[in-house]
Design a protein around this motif. Structure first.
Motif, PDB file in Angstrom:
ATOM      1  N   LYS A 175       0.829  -1.210   0.000  1.00  0.00           N
ATOM      2  CA  LYS A 175       0.000   0.000   0.000  1.00  0.00           C
ATOM      3  C   LYS A 175       0.858   1.253   0.000  1.00  0.00           C
ATOM      4  CE  LYS A 175      -4.025  -2.056   2.317  1.00  0.00           C
ATOM      5  NZ  LYS A 175      -4.866  -2.059   3.538  1.00  0.00           N
ATOM      6  N   THR A 176       1.963   1.235   0.757  1.00  0.00           N
ATOM      7  CA  THR A 176       2.856   2.403   0.779  1.00  0.00           C
ATOM      8  C   THR A 176       3.512   2.627  -0.574  1.00  0.00           C
ATOM      9  OG1 THR A 176       4.751   1.097   1.543  1.00  0.00           O
ATOM     10  CG2 THR A 176       3.332   2.079   3.235  1.00  0.00           C
ATOM     11  N   GLN A 177       3.557   1.591  -1.402  1.00  0.00           N
ATOM     12  CA  GLN A 177       4.130   1.707  -2.739  1.00  0.00           C
ATOM     13  C   GLN A 177       3.099   2.169  -3.765  1.00  0.00           C
ATOM     14  OE1 GLN A 177       5.796  -2.158  -3.563  1.00  0.00           O
ATOM     15  NE2 GLN A 177       7.319  -2.030  -1.911  1.00  0.00           N
ATOM     16  N   GLY A 178       1.907   2.499  -3.301  1.00  0.00           N
ATOM     17  CA  GLY A 178       0.876   3.030  -4.185  1.00  0.00           C
ATOM     18  C   GLY A 178      -0.045   2.008  -4.800  1.00  0.00           C
ATOM     19  N   MET A 179       0.051   0.742  -4.382  1.00  0.00           N
ATOM     20  CA  MET A 179      -0.812  -0.292  -4.946  1.00  0.00           C
ATOM     21  C   MET A 179      -2.173  -0.291  -4.256  1.00  0.00           C
ATOM     22  SD  MET A 179      -0.134  -4.423  -5.146  1.00  0.00           S
ATOM     23  CE  MET A 179       1.348  -4.162  -6.127  1.00  0.00           C
ATOM     24  N   GLN A 180      -3.223  -0.524  -5.034  1.00  0.00           N
ATOM     25  CA  GLN A 180      -4.537  -0.711  -4.450  1.00  0.00           C
ATOM     26  C   GLN A 180      -4.647  -2.145  -3.952  1.00  0.00           C
ATOM     27  OE1 GLN A 180      -7.956   0.210  -6.898  1.00  0.00           O
ATOM     28  NE2 GLN A 180      -9.381  -0.805  -5.507  1.00  0.00           N
ATOM     29  N   VAL A 181      -4.837  -2.314  -2.664  1.00  0.00           N
ATOM     30  CA  VAL A 181      -4.894  -3.639  -2.055  1.00  0.00           C
ATOM     31  C   VAL A 181      -6.242  -3.807  -1.367  1.00  0.00           C
ATOM     32  CG1 VAL A 181      -3.866  -5.216  -0.381  1.00  0.00           C
ATOM     33  CG2 VAL A 181      -2.394  -3.678  -1.708  1.00  0.00           C
ATOM     34  N   ASP A 182      -6.969  -4.835  -1.755  1.00  0.00           N
ATOM     35  CA  ASP A 182      -8.246  -5.164  -1.121  1.00  0.00           C
ATOM     36  C   ASP A 182      -8.164  -6.575  -0.568  1.00  0.00           C
ATOM     37  OD1 ASP A 182      -9.773  -2.793  -1.595  1.00  0.00           O
ATOM     38  OD2 ASP A 182      -9.876  -3.369  -3.704  1.00  0.00           O
ATOM     39  N   CYS A 183      -8.677  -6.752   0.640  1.00  0.00           N
ATOM     40  CA  CYS A 183      -8.659  -8.060   1.290  1.00  0.00           C
ATOM     41  C   CYS A 183     -10.084  -8.551   1.489  1.00  0.00           C
ATOM     42  CB  CYS A 183      -7.951  -7.980   2.647  1.00  0.00           C
ATOM     43  SG  CYS A 183      -6.249  -7.419   2.543  1.00  0.00           S
ATOM     44  N   LEU A 184     -10.321  -9.773   1.079  1.00  0.00           N
ATOM     45  CA  LEU A 184     -11.645 -10.374   1.168  1.00  0.00           C
ATOM     46  C   LEU A 184     -11.537 -11.665   1.969  1.00  0.00           C
ATOM     47  CD1 LEU A 184     -14.575 -10.103   0.136  1.00  0.00           C
ATOM     48  CD2 LEU A 184     -13.896 -11.419  -1.871  1.00  0.00           C
ATOM     49  N   PHE A 185     -12.365 -11.771   3.014  1.00  0.00           N
ATOM     50  CA  PHE A 185     -12.349 -12.950   3.878  1.00  0.00           C
ATOM     51  C   PHE A 185     -13.687 -13.662   3.749  1.00  0.00           C
ATOM     52  CE2 PHE A 185     -12.653 -15.519   7.634  1.00  0.00           C
ATOM     53  CZ  PHE A 185     -11.348 -15.838   7.998  1.00  0.00           C
ATOM     54  N   LEU A 186     -13.655 -14.919   3.323  1.00  0.00           N
ATOM     55  CA  LEU A 186     -14.865 -15.720   3.204  1.00  0.00           C
ATOM     56  C   LEU A 186     -15.055 -16.514   4.496  1.00  0.00           C
ATOM     57  CD1 LEU A 186     -16.550 -15.740   0.538  1.00  0.00           C
ATOM     58  CD2 LEU A 186     -14.213 -14.963   0.244  1.00  0.00           C
ATOM     59  N   ASP A 187     -16.246 -16.401   5.072  1.00  0.00           N
ATOM     60  CA  ASP A 187     -16.532 -17.064   6.339  1.00  0.00           C
ATOM     61  C   ASP A 187     -17.848 -17.827   6.216  1.00  0.00           C
ATOM     62  OD1 ASP A 187     -16.271 -17.856   8.948  1.00  0.00           O
ATOM     63  OD2 ASP A 187     -16.288 -15.853   9.817  1.00  0.00           O
ATOM     64  N   ALA A 188     -18.090 -18.686   7.180  1.00  0.00           N
ATOM     65  CA  ALA A 188     -19.361 -19.407   7.285  1.00  0.00           C
ATOM     66  C   ALA A 188     -19.455 -19.950   8.698  1.00  0.00           C
ATOM     67  CB  ALA A 188     -19.450 -20.536   6.255  1.00  0.00           C
ATOM     68  N   SER A 189     -20.653 -20.259   9.119  1.00  0.00           N
ATOM     69  CA  SER A 189     -20.838 -20.805  10.459  1.00  0.00           C
ATOM     70  C   SER A 189     -20.173 -22.174  10.560  1.00  0.00           C
ATOM     71  CB  SER A 189     -22.326 -20.931  10.780  1.00  0.00           C
ATOM     72  OG  SER A 189     -22.925 -21.932   9.976  1.00  0.00           O
ATOM     73  N   THR A 190     -19.800 -22.542  11.779  1.00  0.00           N
ATOM     74  CA  THR A 190     -19.157 -23.841  11.987  1.00  0.00           C
ATOM     75  C   THR A 190     -20.063 -24.983  11.547  1.00  0.00           C
ATOM     76  OG1 THR A 190     -17.799 -22.987  13.794  1.00  0.00           O
ATOM     77  CG2 THR A 190     -18.148 -25.371  13.715  1.00  0.00           C
ATOM     78  N   ASP A 191     -21.353 -24.900  11.861  1.00  0.00           N
ATOM     79  CA  ASP A 191     -22.290 -25.947  11.446  1.00  0.00           C
ATOM     80  C   ASP A 191     -22.322 -26.090   9.927  1.00  0.00           C
ATOM     81  OD1 ASP A 191     -22.932 -26.518  14.039  1.00  0.00           O
ATOM     82  OD2 ASP A 191     -24.803 -25.365  14.054  1.00  0.00           O
ATOM     83  N   THR A 192     -22.309 -24.956   9.226  1.00  0.00           N
ATOM     84  CA  THR A 192     -22.324 -24.999   7.763  1.00  0.00           C
ATOM     85  C   THR A 192     -21.054 -25.638   7.221  1.00  0.00           C
ATOM     86  OG1 THR A 192     -23.711 -23.013   7.619  1.00  0.00           O
ATOM     87  CG2 THR A 192     -22.421 -23.590   5.674  1.00  0.00           C
ATOM     88  N   LEU A 193     -19.906 -25.243   7.767  1.00  0.00           N
ATOM     89  CA  LEU A 193     -18.640 -25.805   7.293  1.00  0.00           C
ATOM     90  C   LEU A 193     -18.585 -27.310   7.545  1.00  0.00           C
ATOM     91  CD1 LEU A 193     -16.208 -23.002   8.517  1.00  0.00           C
ATOM     92  CD2 LEU A 193     -17.009 -23.405   6.177  1.00  0.00           C
TER      93      LEU A 193
END
Length: 299
Positions: free
Chosen positions: A82-100
């Protein structure tokens, strides 16, 4: 004169095993991203250097708990980019323990943190899988705190792809507000930072002419705008968020998800999400989701 070099956009996808990371990667591939699955964190910076040489401008990388030993270095790597000027997006996929647990049971896949030995009893297998999921949550907690979280527990793959594409299309502002309507009878979204229960408000479901409509339709909007309690709820939620958003942005929060729940996720919660999105959109980057309506549209 050579054309200007495009600013690289990096999307890091991480999350719980079985939560839909492969679906998210496919959505980004559809958007033109060069996608790499299960990249070890040690190779992130060399890969970025290589792709810059190739003048790539859209790169999506999936990392997961299979690289658990080196995951702690990822936040500092992203900060450096990010300090180098790059656009950085972070995506976290989650689900309930029962679903997993159900997904692993249905596919008969082994969780990456499961012990190698087999178990003779279903109870032992169930307990081992639950323990592996709990450990995975702990190992990924720091990355989750810095990412935009999508709960895939009860949404279909087409819905998840739509959520991912909307996330990518949103402006890369310091803080993005996500407003999500939902039905309590189908569970509270795991990705919510704030949850507001509006089931005590007047319900258009009991008005015969409004029952089959949604909070996006003008007759329902007109009905709810005439309800003093609905307007009071809208004013108070707006005031609360408006008071604290600057502080959250100063604390380097990139994403804040506000979930509004009613009984069916069709009228009151949808109306309030629409109104709040309109109120905050002039100042903040916003996204809106209607979980139950979108679920019906994917059938």
């Amino acid at each position: 004169m050579p054309p200007p070099v495009k600013k690289m956009h990096l999307v890091l996808i991480t999350g719980m095993s079985g939560s839909g990371k492969s679906v998210a990667l496919r959505a980004l591939e559809d958007l033109g991203f060069y996608c790499i699955d299960n990249l070890p964190p040690e190779l992130l910076m060399p890969l970025i250097k290589l792709e810059r040489t190739n003048q790539a401008d859209q790169l999506a990388i999936a990392m997961d708990v299979r690289s658990a030993a080196s995951l702690p270095q990822v936040p500092s790597q992203l900060a450096q980019l990010k300090t180098q000027g790059m656009q950085v997006d972070c995506l976290f996929l989650d689900a309930s323990t029962d679903t997993l647990m159900r997904r692993f049971s249905e596919t008969r896949r082994r969780h990456p943190l499961s012990k190698s030995e087999t178990h003779d009893h279903d109870h032992d297998q169930h307990r081992a899988l639950a323990e592996a999921i709990d450990l995975e949550r702990e190992l990924l907690s720091e990355l989750r705190d810095q990412a935009h979280v999508i709960d895939s527990s009860i949404i279909r793959p087409t819905q998840l792809q739509s959520y991912v594409k909307s996330f990518i299309d949103s402006p890369g502002d310091p803080l993005t507000l996500v407003f999500e309507s939902f039905a309590f009878k189908r569970g509270v979204p795991n990705d919510a930072d704030f949850v507001f229960d509006v089931r005590m408000l007047p319900n258009p479901h009991y008005e015969p002419g409004l029952r089959d409509l949604t909070g996006c339709d003008a007759p329902v909007v007109d009905f709810l705008q005439q309800q003093a309690d609905v307007q009071a709820m809208l004013t108070q939620i707006h005031a609360f968020l408006d008071h604290w958003l600057d502080a959250m942005a100063r604390n380097h929060r990139s994403y804040v998800t506000v979930a509004i729940g009613c009984t069916g996720g069709q009228h009151r919660s949808v109306y309030l999400v629409e109104q709040l999105n309109a109120l905050f959109a002039p100042r903040w980057s916003t996204l809106k989701r209607h979980r139950e309506i979108a679920a019906r549209q994917t059938y």
